[in-house]
Design a protein around this motif. Structure first.
Motif, PDB file in Angstrom:
ATOM      1  N   UNK A 145       0.828  -1.212   0.000  1.00 53.20           N
ATOM      2  CA  UNK A 145       0.000   0.000   0.000  1.00 53.20           C
ATOM      3  C   UNK A 145       0.861   1.260   0.000  1.00 53.20           C
ATOM      4  N   UNK A 146       1.924   1.233   0.822  1.00 52.71           N
ATOM      5  CA  UNK A 146       2.810   2.403   0.873  1.00 52.71           C
ATOM      6  C   UNK A 146       3.522   2.609  -0.466  1.00 52.71           C
ATOM      7  N   UNK A 147       3.937   1.507  -1.088  1.00 50.49           N
ATOM      8  CA  UNK A 147       4.590   1.616  -2.407  1.00 50.49           C
ATOM      9  C   UNK A 147       3.616   2.188  -3.437  1.00 50.49           C
ATOM     10  N   UNK A 148       2.371   1.725  -3.377  1.00 46.83           N
ATOM     11  CA  UNK A 148       1.360   2.252  -4.299  1.00 46.83           C
ATOM     12  C   UNK A 148       1.144   3.743  -4.059  1.00 46.83           C
ATOM     13  N   UNK A 149       1.102   4.122  -2.775  1.00 47.33           N
ATOM     14  CA  UNK A 149       0.935   5.536  -2.445  1.00 47.33           C
ATOM     15  C   UNK A 149       2.081   6.384  -2.984  1.00 47.33           C
ATOM     16  N   UNK A 150       3.304   5.879  -2.857  1.00 45.39           N
ATOM     17  CA  UNK A 150       4.460   6.618  -3.371  1.00 45.39           C
ATOM     18  C   UNK A 150       4.413   6.723  -4.892  1.00 45.39           C
ATOM     19  N   UNK A 151       3.952   5.648  -5.565  1.00 41.54           N
ATOM     20  CA  UNK A 151       3.834   5.688  -7.026  1.00 41.54           C
ATOM     21  C   UNK A 151       2.788   6.722  -7.450  1.00 41.54           C
ATOM     22  N   UNK A 152       1.664   6.727  -6.743  1.00 39.12           N
ATOM     23  CA  UNK A 152       0.605   7.707  -7.067  1.00 39.12           C
ATOM     24  C   UNK A 152       1.130   9.125  -6.840  1.00 39.12           C
ATOM     25  N   UNK A 153       1.825   9.329  -5.723  1.00 42.67           N
ATOM     26  CA  UNK A 153       2.380  10.668  -5.441  1.00 42.67           C
ATOM     27  C   UNK A 153       3.373  11.076  -6.532  1.00 42.67           C
ATOM     28  N   UNK A 154       4.170  10.122  -6.973  1.00 39.11           N
ATOM     29  CA  UNK A 154       5.129  10.398  -8.037  1.00 39.11           C
ATOM     30  C   UNK A 154       4.416  10.851  -9.317  1.00 39.11           C
ATOM     31  N   UNK A 155       3.343  10.145  -9.665  1.00 38.26           N
ATOM     32  CA  UNK A 155       2.593  10.503 -10.877  1.00 38.26           C
ATOM     33  C   UNK A 155       1.904  11.860 -10.702  1.00 38.26           C
ATOM     34  N   UNK A 156       1.409  12.127  -9.492  1.00 40.50           N
ATOM     35  CA  UNK A 156       0.788  13.434  -9.232  1.00 40.50           C
ATOM     36  C   UNK A 156       1.809  14.558  -9.459  1.00 40.50           C
ATOM     37  N   UNK A 157       3.031  14.347  -8.956  1.00 40.34           N
ATOM     38  CA  UNK A 157       4.086  15.349  -9.164  1.00 40.34           C
ATOM     39  C   UNK A 157       4.356  15.552 -10.654  1.00 40.34           C
ATOM     40  N   UNK A 158       4.411  14.453 -11.403  1.00 43.99           N
ATOM     41  CA  UNK A 158       4.694  14.567 -12.836  1.00 43.99           C
ATOM     42  C   UNK A 158       3.543  15.246 -13.580  1.00 43.99           C
ATOM     43  N   UNK A 159       2.313  14.913 -13.202  1.00 44.78           N
ATOM     44  CA  UNK A 159       1.151  15.559 -13.832  1.00 44.78           C
ATOM     45  C   UNK A 159       1.203  17.067 -13.573  1.00 44.78           C
ATOM     46  N   UNK A 160       1.477  17.456 -12.335  1.00 46.25           N
ATOM     47  CA  UNK A 160       1.527  18.884 -12.009  1.00 46.25           C
ATOM     48  C   UNK A 160       2.690  19.575 -12.723  1.00 46.25           C
ATOM     49  N   UNK A 161       3.815  18.886 -12.817  1.00 45.06           N
ATOM     50  CA  UNK A 161       4.941  19.466 -13.546  1.00 45.06           C
ATOM     51  C   UNK A 161       4.625  19.622 -15.022  1.00 45.06           C
ATOM     52  N   UNK A 162       3.965  18.622 -15.590  1.00 47.18           N
ATOM     53  CA  UNK A 162       3.564  18.673 -17.002  1.00 47.18           C
ATOM     54  C   UNK A 162       2.559  19.808 -17.237  1.00 47.18           C
ATOM     55  N   UNK A 163       1.551  19.877 -16.366  1.00 41.08           N
ATOM     56  CA  UNK A 163       0.523  20.915 -16.519  1.00 41.08           C
ATOM     57  C   UNK A 163       1.127  22.311 -16.423  1.00 41.08           C
ATOM     58  N   UNK A 164       2.042  22.485 -15.473  1.00 43.27           N
ATOM     59  CA  UNK A 164       2.685  23.793 -15.308  1.00 43.27           C
ATOM     60  C   UNK A 164       3.557  24.129 -16.515  1.00 43.27           C
ATOM     61  N   UNK A 165       4.266  23.132 -17.034  1.00 43.40           N
ATOM     62  CA  UNK A 165       5.210  23.379 -18.139  1.00 43.40           C
ATOM     63  C   UNK A 165       4.505  23.683 -19.456  1.00 43.40           C
ATOM     64  N   UNK A 166       3.403  22.992 -19.732  1.00 41.94           N
ATOM     65  CA  UNK A 166       2.774  23.142 -21.063  1.00 41.94           C
ATOM     66  C   UNK A 166       1.441  23.882 -21.005  1.00 41.94           C
ATOM     67  N   UNK A 167       1.007  24.230 -19.793  1.00 37.46           N
ATOM     68  CA  UNK A 167      -0.307  24.859 -19.587  1.00 37.46           C
ATOM     69  C   UNK A 167      -1.421  23.964 -20.098  1.00 37.46           C
ATOM     70  N   UNK A 168      -1.344  22.684 -19.746  1.00 35.14           N
ATOM     71  CA  UNK A 168      -2.364  21.717 -20.156  1.00 35.14           C
ATOM     72  C   UNK A 168      -3.678  22.023 -19.445  1.00 35.14           C
ATOM     73  N   UNK A 169      -4.773  21.976 -20.193  1.00 40.23           N
ATOM     74  CA  UNK A 169      -6.084  22.267 -19.616  1.00 40.23           C
ATOM     75  C   UNK A 169      -7.144  21.286 -20.078  1.00 40.23           C
ATOM     76  N   UNK A 170      -6.958  20.703 -21.246  1.00 34.35           N
ATOM     77  CA  UNK A 170      -8.005  19.858 -21.823  1.00 34.35           C
ATOM     78  C   UNK A 170      -7.765  18.382 -21.511  1.00 34.35           C
ATOM     79  N   UNK A 171      -8.851  17.626 -21.524  1.00 34.05           N
ATOM     80  CA  UNK A 171      -8.751  16.190 -21.244  1.00 34.05           C
ATOM     81  C   UNK A 171      -7.825  15.498 -22.229  1.00 34.05           C
TER      82      UNK A 171
END
Length: 199
Positions: A145-171
């Motif tokens: 469960x903790x490993x899954x949580x860390x993986x999800x957190x990692x993806x959340x960080x990447x999504x936020x970094x991607x959104x900030x870098x490219x100004x992603x807004x659409x699905x």
């Protein structure tokens, strides 16, 4: 009053690109040392496996290849979304998002986790599953469960970094993001890792 971005969830709007680059690079180096020490190899962008003969050069090469591949795919996608997308922003996002994954490597090195994992593997290989205790199962479940949580957190960080870098807004932008992650995994596992594992 303007609300400051949450540094835990989205450090990319909180810190300068220079600070992020330094933190990300240090994380990459620390991760390579940790992988070498733990004898764990990146046989996928998001998958690890034991490799007793892993060298520090090999661990560093794997970390750099994973980072460059993912950065390149996200940058190409970012250029389609926003022509002003900068490679440094996506490189920082890719570097920073590995921090939770490295914490996961540290967690599986805890003596209690290692001992439990070895006991479960031994019982599975020898068809003596009845020897696995409820304590073993509890530790294995909590670790998973903790490993899954860390993986999800990692993806959340990447999504936020991607959104900030490219100004992603659409699905469709996020569908492209998910496709880029899957493509990175396929390219790395099918073409890059087989070459790296022979070095």
């Amino acid at each position: 009053m303007t609300k400051r971005p949450n540094a835990f969830i989205n450090p990319f709007e909180r810190f300068t690109e220079k600070k992020l680059a330094i933190a990300g690079t240090l994380c990459l180096l620390a991760g390579a040392i940790l992988f070498r020490w733990c004898r764990q190899t990146n046989d996928g962008v998001y998958h690890i496996a034991p490799k007793p003969d892993l060298t520090l050069t090999g661990a560093l090469t794997e970390a750099i290849c994973c980072t460059v591949l993912l950065t390149a795919l996200l940058w190409v996608l970012g250029k389609f979304i926003n022509i002003k997308t900068r490679v440094i922003d996506l490189a920082n996002a890719t570097l920073i998002h590995r921090i939770p994954l490295i914490l996961g490597i540290l967690m599986i090195q805890l003596p209690v986790v290692k001992t439990t994992t070895e006991r479960i593997l031994h019982a599975t290989r020898n068809n003596t599953i009845q020897e696995i205790t409820s304590r073993d199962l509890s530790i294995a479940s909590l670790t998973g469960l903790l490993m899954l949580g860390l993986l999800v957190y990692s993806i959340v960080l990447l999504v936020n970094g991607f959104r900030t870098a490219v100004h992603a807004k659409k699905a469709v932008h996020y569908i492209g993001f998910a496709f880029a992650l899957i493509l990175a995994e396929v390219i790395y596992r099918s073409f890059i890792y087989p070459v790296l594992s022979r070095l």
